[in-house]
Design a protein around this motif. Structure first.
Motif, mmCIF file in Angstrom:
data_model
loop_
_atom_site.group_PDB
_atom_site.id
_atom_site.type_symbol
_atom_site.label_atom_id
_atom_site.label_comp_id
_atom_site.label_asym_id
_atom_site.label_seq_id
_atom_site.Cartn_x
_atom_site.Cartn_y
_atom_site.Cartn_z
ATOM 1 N N ILE A 108 3.180 12.899 4.419
ATOM 2 C CA ILE A 108 4.227 11.949 4.394
ATOM 3 C C ILE A 108 5.313 12.173 5.342
ATOM 4 N N TYR A 109 5.726 11.173 5.978
ATOM 5 C CA TYR A 109 6.765 11.201 7.175
ATOM 6 C C TYR A 109 8.097 10.660 6.553
ATOM 7 N N ILE A 110 9.032 11.650 6.555
ATOM 8 C CA ILE A 110 10.599 11.094 6.191
ATOM 9 C C ILE A 110 11.504 11.348 7.271
ATOM 10 N N ASN A 140 16.314 1.320 -4.340
ATOM 11 C CA ASN A 140 17.794 1.508 -3.720
ATOM 12 C C ASN A 140 18.023 1.924 -2.090
ATOM 13 N N ASP A 141 18.001 3.186 -1.884
ATOM 14 C CA ASP A 141 18.164 3.581 -0.453
ATOM 15 C C ASP A 141 16.918 4.481 -0.027
ATOM 16 N N ILE A 142 15.693 4.321 -0.832
ATOM 17 C CA ILE A 142 14.504 4.832 -0.216
ATOM 18 C C ILE A 142 13.624 3.627 -0.017
ATOM 19 N N ILE A 143 13.135 3.684 1.230
ATOM 20 C CA ILE A 143 12.410 2.409 1.904
ATOM 21 C C ILE A 143 11.068 3.017 2.334
ATOM 22 N N THR A 144 9.961 2.411 1.660
ATOM 23 C CA THR A 144 8.683 3.037 2.110
ATOM 24 C C THR A 144 7.482 2.366 2.349
ATOM 25 N N PHE A 145 6.769 2.666 3.391
ATOM 26 C CA PHE A 145 5.441 1.902 3.922
ATOM 27 C C PHE A 145 4.372 2.956 3.330
ATOM 28 N N ILE A 146 3.454 2.321 2.957
ATOM 29 C CA ILE A 146 2.052 3.214 2.501
ATOM 30 C C ILE A 146 0.976 2.567 3.559
ATOM 31 N N PHE A 147 0.324 3.269 3.934
ATOM 32 C CA PHE A 147 -0.840 2.965 4.869
ATOM 33 C C PHE A 147 -2.229 3.063 3.829
ATOM 34 N N THR A 148 -2.740 2.357 3.502
ATOM 35 C CA THR A 148 -4.109 2.517 2.408
ATOM 36 C C THR A 148 -5.397 2.507 3.118
ATOM 37 N N GLU A 149 -6.299 2.717 2.289
ATOM 38 C CA GLU A 149 -7.665 2.606 2.747
ATOM 39 C C GLU A 149 -8.027 1.197 3.030
ATOM 40 N N GLU A 150 -7.388 0.193 2.304
ATOM 41 C CA GLU A 150 -7.564 -1.174 2.635
ATOM 42 C C GLU A 150 -7.163 -1.500 3.990
ATOM 43 N N ASP A 151 -5.964 -0.733 4.457
ATOM 44 C CA ASP A 151 -5.628 -1.188 5.681
ATOM 45 C C ASP A 151 -6.633 -0.649 6.741
ATOM 46 N N TYR A 152 -7.047 0.354 6.370
ATOM 47 C CA TYR A 152 -8.324 1.094 7.427
ATOM 48 C C TYR A 152 -9.401 0.163 7.309
ATOM 49 N N ASN A 153 -9.829 -0.458 6.417
ATOM 50 C CA ASN A 153 -11.088 -1.471 6.324
ATOM 51 C C ASN A 153 -10.780 -2.646 6.936
ATOM 52 N N ASN A 154 -9.489 -3.270 6.943
ATOM 53 C CA ASN A 154 -9.086 -4.377 7.595
ATOM 54 C C ASN A 154 -8.666 -4.326 9.032
ATOM 55 N N ALA A 155 -8.909 -2.873 9.392
ATOM 56 C CA ALA A 155 -8.522 -2.786 10.978
ATOM 57 C C ALA A 155 -9.861 -3.263 11.833
ATOM 58 N N ILE A 156 -9.373 -3.365 13.132
ATOM 59 C CA ILE A 156 -10.259 -3.810 14.102
ATOM 60 C C ILE A 156 -11.063 -2.815 14.672
ATOM 61 N N ASP A 166 30.909 7.350 6.609
ATOM 62 C CA ASP A 166 31.041 6.287 5.448
ATOM 63 C C ASP A 166 29.961 5.270 5.401
ATOM 64 N N LEU A 167 28.909 5.391 6.254
ATOM 65 C CA LEU A 167 27.618 4.453 6.254
ATOM 66 C C LEU A 167 26.901 5.034 5.338
ATOM 67 N N PRO A 168 26.059 3.967 4.696
ATOM 68 C CA PRO A 168 25.136 4.654 3.653
ATOM 69 C C PRO A 168 23.903 5.340 4.256
ATOM 70 N N GLU A 169 23.358 6.164 3.743
ATOM 71 C CA GLU A 169 22.126 6.740 4.269
ATOM 72 C C GLU A 169 21.019 6.261 3.634
ATOM 73 N N HIS A 170 20.036 5.949 4.365
ATOM 74 C CA HIS A 170 18.789 5.414 3.672
ATOM 75 C C HIS A 170 17.442 6.251 4.307
ATOM 76 N N THR A 171 16.796 6.456 3.274
ATOM 77 C CA THR A 171 15.612 7.283 3.681
ATOM 78 C C THR A 171 14.234 6.715 3.740
ATOM 79 N N TYR A 172 13.741 6.499 4.812
ATOM 80 C CA TYR A 172 12.766 6.000 5.403
ATOM 81 C C TYR A 172 11.406 6.747 5.425
ATOM 82 N N THR A 173 10.345 6.198 4.587
ATOM 83 C CA THR A 173 9.191 7.061 4.357
ATOM 84 C C THR A 173 7.813 6.315 4.565
ATOM 85 N N ASN A 194 2.581 -5.826 7.280
ATOM 86 C CA ASN A 194 3.377 -5.327 8.731
ATOM 87 C C ASN A 194 4.241 -4.340 8.593
ATOM 88 N N PRO A 195 3.986 -3.077 9.004
ATOM 89 C CA PRO A 195 4.731 -1.821 8.775
ATOM 90 C C PRO A 195 6.423 -2.024 9.313
#
Length: 143
Positions: A63-65, A120-136, A26-33, A111-112
């Motif tokens: 895409i990883y789900i 709704n129940d779809i939760i997403t984090f997108i890694f971008t080219e800007e994230d790469y450019n700001n990396a160390i 009975d728990l809700p199902e969340h899709t993490y992407t 911060n991922p």
């Protein structure tokens, strides 16, 4: 030594009985992407108390789900190897040349662990080219 083994065995038995008794239907199902929109291959290493917990690899465009039944939304679920343990930090490595480190208490919007898009129940984090450019820059020594 033998007593510790018996205690641990009993503890594991009781834990497995408890987990089997919990009805998650009975728990809700969340899709993490996770989505890699950068032009680099990404390796994500998650940690709990400085111990490697899990590693996720994403090719560019990949895409990883992960679907999880739980009461509350917690994006660390996608990075953890089990749902019984939350991670407290992670390292994102881009093509073994650049990296970013994150901790769960960091309020950075990129911060991922704690900041994501939710529809709704779809939760997403997108890694971008800007994230790469700001990396160390780690020049191949990203461990």
């Amino acid at each position: 030594m033998k007593l510790n083994f018996i205690k641990n065995s009993i503890g594991l038995f009781l834990l497995s009985m408890l987990l089997c008794a919990v009805d998650c239907s009975d728990l809700p199902e969340h899709t993490y992407t996770l989505k890699n929109d950068s032009e680099k291959t990404i390796r994500i290493k998650s940690f709990k108390s400085d111990i490697l917990d899990n590693e996720i690899n994403l090719e560019k465009g990949e895409i990883y789900i992960r679907k999880v039944k739980n009461q509350t939304v917690n994006f660390s679920n996608i990075f953890s190897s089990t749902l019984l343990q939350s991670i407290d930090s992670l390292v994102v490595i881009y093509d073994e040349t650049k990296m970013n480190s994150f901790v769960s208490s960091n309020e950075d919007i990129r911060n991922p662990i704690g900041h994501f898009n939710r529809d709704n129940d779809i939760i997403t984090f997108i890694f971008t080219e800007e994230d790469y450019n700001n990396a160390i820059n780690c020049e191949g020594n990203c461990e």
